[in-house]
Design an enzyme around this catalytic site. Structure first.
Site, mmCIF file in Angstrom:
data_model
loop_
_atom_site.group_PDB
_atom_site.id
_atom_site.type_symbol
_atom_site.label_atom_id
_atom_site.label_comp_id
_atom_site.label_asym_id
_atom_site.label_seq_id
_atom_site.Cartn_x
_atom_site.Cartn_y
_atom_site.Cartn_z
ATOM 1 N N CYS A 80 0.836 -1.197 0.000
ATOM 2 C CA CYS A 80 0.000 0.000 0.000
ATOM 3 C C CYS A 80 0.872 1.248 0.000
ATOM 4 O O CYS A 80 1.740 1.400 0.868
ATOM 5 C CB CYS A 80 -0.897 -0.034 1.242
ATOM 6 S SG CYS A 80 -1.733 1.509 1.604
ATOM 7 N N GLU A 81 0.648 2.110 -0.962
ATOM 8 C CA GLU A 81 1.464 3.318 -1.041
ATOM 9 C C GLU A 81 1.119 4.333 0.044
ATOM 10 O O GLU A 81 1.862 5.288 0.254
ATOM 11 C CB GLU A 81 1.373 3.954 -2.426
ATOM 12 C CG GLU A 81 0.055 4.558 -2.774
ATOM 13 C CD GLU A 81 0.039 5.119 -4.198
ATOM 14 O OE1 GLU A 81 -0.638 6.148 -4.387
ATOM 15 O OE2 GLU A 81 0.658 4.544 -5.101
ATOM 16 N N HIS A 82 0.015 4.121 0.747
ATOM 17 C CA HIS A 82 -0.358 5.046 1.816
ATOM 18 C C HIS A 82 0.222 4.646 3.164
ATOM 19 O O HIS A 82 0.517 5.514 3.988
ATOM 20 C CB HIS A 82 -1.892 5.143 1.919
ATOM 21 C CG HIS A 82 -2.525 5.585 0.657
ATOM 22 N ND1 HIS A 82 -3.646 4.993 0.124
ATOM 23 C CD2 HIS A 82 -2.179 6.561 -0.223
ATOM 24 C CE1 HIS A 82 -3.972 5.580 -1.008
ATOM 25 N NE2 HIS A 82 -3.102 6.536 -1.242
ATOM 26 N N HIS A 83 0.365 3.330 3.419
ATOM 27 C CA HIS A 83 0.826 2.856 4.729
ATOM 28 C C HIS A 83 2.047 1.936 4.654
ATOM 29 O O HIS A 83 2.574 1.537 5.672
ATOM 30 C CB HIS A 83 -0.308 2.126 5.451
ATOM 31 C CG HIS A 83 -1.523 2.971 5.623
ATOM 32 N ND1 HIS A 83 -2.605 2.906 4.752
ATOM 33 C CD2 HIS A 83 -1.824 3.930 6.524
ATOM 34 C CE1 HIS A 83 -3.522 3.776 5.130
ATOM 35 N NE2 HIS A 83 -3.078 4.415 6.200
ATOM 36 N N GLN A 121 -4.502 -0.592 -5.471
ATOM 37 C CA GLN A 121 -4.965 -1.720 -6.286
ATOM 38 C C GLN A 121 -5.587 -1.279 -7.598
ATOM 39 O O GLN A 121 -5.421 -1.936 -8.622
ATOM 40 C CB GLN A 121 -5.948 -2.562 -5.468
ATOM 41 C CG GLN A 121 -6.384 -3.816 -6.190
ATOM 42 C CD GLN A 121 -7.187 -4.732 -5.300
ATOM 43 O OE1 GLN A 121 -6.933 -4.837 -4.105
ATOM 44 N NE2 GLN A 121 -8.179 -5.391 -5.877
ATOM 45 N N HIS A 149 -6.092 -6.088 2.131
ATOM 46 C CA HIS A 149 -5.206 -4.958 2.402
ATOM 47 C C HIS A 149 -4.896 -4.908 3.896
ATOM 48 O O HIS A 149 -5.799 -4.694 4.713
ATOM 49 C CB HIS A 149 -5.873 -3.657 1.969
ATOM 50 C CG HIS A 149 -6.020 -3.544 0.484
ATOM 51 N ND1 HIS A 149 -5.401 -2.564 -0.234
ATOM 52 C CD2 HIS A 149 -6.690 -4.313 -0.414
ATOM 53 C CE1 HIS A 149 -5.693 -2.710 -1.526
ATOM 54 N NE2 HIS A 149 -6.469 -3.771 -1.647
ATOM 55 N N CYS A 151 -3.487 -2.669 5.480
ATOM 56 C CA CYS A 151 -3.746 -1.342 6.033
ATOM 57 C C CYS A 151 -5.154 -1.261 6.613
ATOM 58 O O CYS A 151 -5.449 -0.394 7.426
ATOM 59 C CB CYS A 151 -3.522 -0.257 4.987
ATOM 60 S SG CYS A 151 -4.507 -0.435 3.489
#
Length: 190
Positions: A80-83, A121, A149, A151
């Site tokens: 995940c590019e956020h977490h 995704q 996910h 996250c």
């Protein structure tokens, strides 16, 4: 963008360990910065790959075969590019050939090349489909990804067992309900 050195990456890991509240110099954590840096090379190996290169070698000797080709349940591990936590699932890749086919392992390699990057995704699904479409120029391409996910399961709302499904349908898979239904019947078989 200048890539940091391995020593700089290891120092960043030591900083994160201290920030989390632990001592990076204690016995159990002494080798952790090196191990994390080496694991990142594996986790994010996709940044060093050109997925289209996997699709360069094709085969035209197919005796007129022009039906759907489906490779299903390709395990994928992304991040995940956020977490920066894992996304784990499967991809189903299908295409309708137009006078040539590609080795099936190459489809799995395209999935890996894009999944071994920081991702969401939706973008991952589209990148795989567009790359296959551009390289093979088939009558159509379909990519369906089902994944969990971390996250969402190990932090935040803590909802275990939830999966996300995304799809990208190009060409005949977008234009024909019959072709789309046939694909879904293949993918749904367990």
């Amino acid at each position: 963008m200048d890539k940091p050195t391995k020593a700089e990456a290891e120092e960043a890991v030591r900083t994160l360990i201290r920030w989390a509240g632990d001592d990076p110099s204690r016995e159990g954590l002494l080798g952790t910065p090196d191990r994390v840096a080496r694991s990142y090379l594996e986790f994010f190996a996709g940044y060093n790959e050109n997925p289209e290169e996997y699709l360069e070698r094709t085969f035209e000797e197919v005796h007129g075969y022009d039906e759907m080709i489906v490779l299903k349940d390709i395990r994928l591990e992304s991040y995940c590019e956020h977490h920066m936590v894992p996304i784990i699932g499967v991809a189903h890749v299908a295409y309708m050939p137009n006078n040539r086919v590609v080795g099936i392992s190459k489809l799995a390699r395209v999935v890996d090349a894009f999944s071994k990057r920081l991702q969401i995704q939706e973008k991952l699904t589209q990148q795989i489909a567009e790359t296959i479409d551009h390289a093979l120029k088939p009558k159509g391409v379909a990519v369906i990804i089902e994944s969990a996910h971390q996250c969402m399961t190990t932090r935040g709302v803590h909802k275990d067992g939830v999966t996300m499904i995304t799809s990208a349908m190009l060409g005949c898979f977008r234009d024909s309900d019959i072709t789309r239904r046939e694909l879904l019947s293949f993918v749904d078989r367990r």
